[in-house]
Design a protein around this motif. Sequence first.
Motif, short mmCIF file in Angstrom:
data_model
loop_
_atom_site.label_atom_id
_atom_site.label_comp_id
_atom_site.label_asym_id
_atom_site.label_seq_id
_atom_site.Cartn_x
_atom_site.Cartn_y
_atom_site.Cartn_z
N GLY A 183 0.81 -1.21 0.00
CA GLY A 183 0.00 0.00 0.00
C GLY A 183 0.84 1.26 0.00
O GLY A 183 0.49 2.25 -0.66
N SER A 184 1.96 1.24 0.72
CA SER A 184 2.82 2.42 0.76
C SER A 184 3.42 2.71 -0.61
O SER A 184 3.60 3.87 -1.00
N LEU A 185 3.75 1.66 -1.38
CA LEU A 185 4.26 1.86 -2.74
C LEU A 185 3.18 2.44 -3.64
O LEU A 185 3.43 3.36 -4.42
N LEU A 186 1.97 1.92 -3.52
CA LEU A 186 0.86 2.40 -4.35
C LEU A 186 0.50 3.84 -4.00
O LEU A 186 0.15 4.63 -4.87
N GLU A 187 0.58 4.18 -2.71
CA GLU A 187 0.33 5.57 -2.30
C GLU A 187 1.40 6.50 -2.85
O GLU A 187 1.10 7.60 -3.33
N LEU A 188 2.65 6.07 -2.76
CA LEU A 188 3.76 6.88 -3.27
C LEU A 188 3.62 7.08 -4.78
O LEU A 188 3.83 8.19 -5.30
N ALA A 189 3.25 6.00 -5.49
CA ALA A 189 3.06 6.10 -6.93
C ALA A 189 1.92 7.05 -7.27
O ALA A 189 2.02 7.88 -8.18
N ALA A 190 0.81 6.96 -6.53
CA ALA A 190 -0.33 7.83 -6.77
C ALA A 190 0.04 9.29 -6.55
O ALA A 190 -0.33 10.17 -7.35
N ALA A 191 0.77 9.56 -5.50
CA ALA A 191 1.16 10.93 -5.18
C ALA A 191 2.07 11.52 -6.24
O ALA A 191 2.08 12.75 -6.46
#
Length: 250
Positions: A183-191
Amino acid sequence: MYFHEMTYDIDILARQNLHIHTTFSGCAKAEMTVDSIIDTAVNAGLEMIALTDHFNTDNTNEQCIERNLLLRQQAEQKGGNLKILFSNELSCYGIGKTLENDKVRQAMDYNLYTCNHYHLDYWEQPEDKSARGYAVHTHKMISSIIKSGFADCIAHPIMAGYVRTLKDDVGALSRAMTDNELGSLLELAAANEVAFEINIGAVGNDPELAKRMWALGKEIGTYFNFGTDAHRLENIDTRALATLAKKLFE
């Protein structure tokens, strides 16, 4: 430069195939010429494709730029209405380490990065060769390239098929990565407006990872792109991937 479309509609995503190799990739079949790729993509109903040849240590920055110019010229001679992005499958081969220079990145329409070609001799390996060790290392690799601002998309993310010690259990790496870490990777990618690739090889070989990634990504607001990693003409059509994704995700 390519701008992502925010959608979780599989049919819309399937109109694009943003991971196709030409004969400039040594692993691609001789049939992967620009003319044949365009004809096959149009017949498959695609609206946009990306030509993403490998950039490894046997390439120079100048060669990379020259071959992309040649592909552009060949596509212009072919003509037609298919949108084509001229790109490369670039290598983030270590934490914060890439092969290409600024000129290459600026010359590309779409910067696709792989972080998991662990089978290559020059690729950085974690000290801990367990599934958990590779999961931690992969997390750091993907985080580093997203934070660099270089990437538009991460190719076949978190897939362990290239790890020699894990090739008999390609889901081992993803199982060793927690939902919080994924989830942290996906959040970073989204940001950072970096997409994660929905890749037919990854979906077929590690469906549980694909399901986790899609479910978390939809909740978070992550961008996804379709790419088949086509090395032969028969793999350009995204409809098989769309059918598989629908069964898995919906």
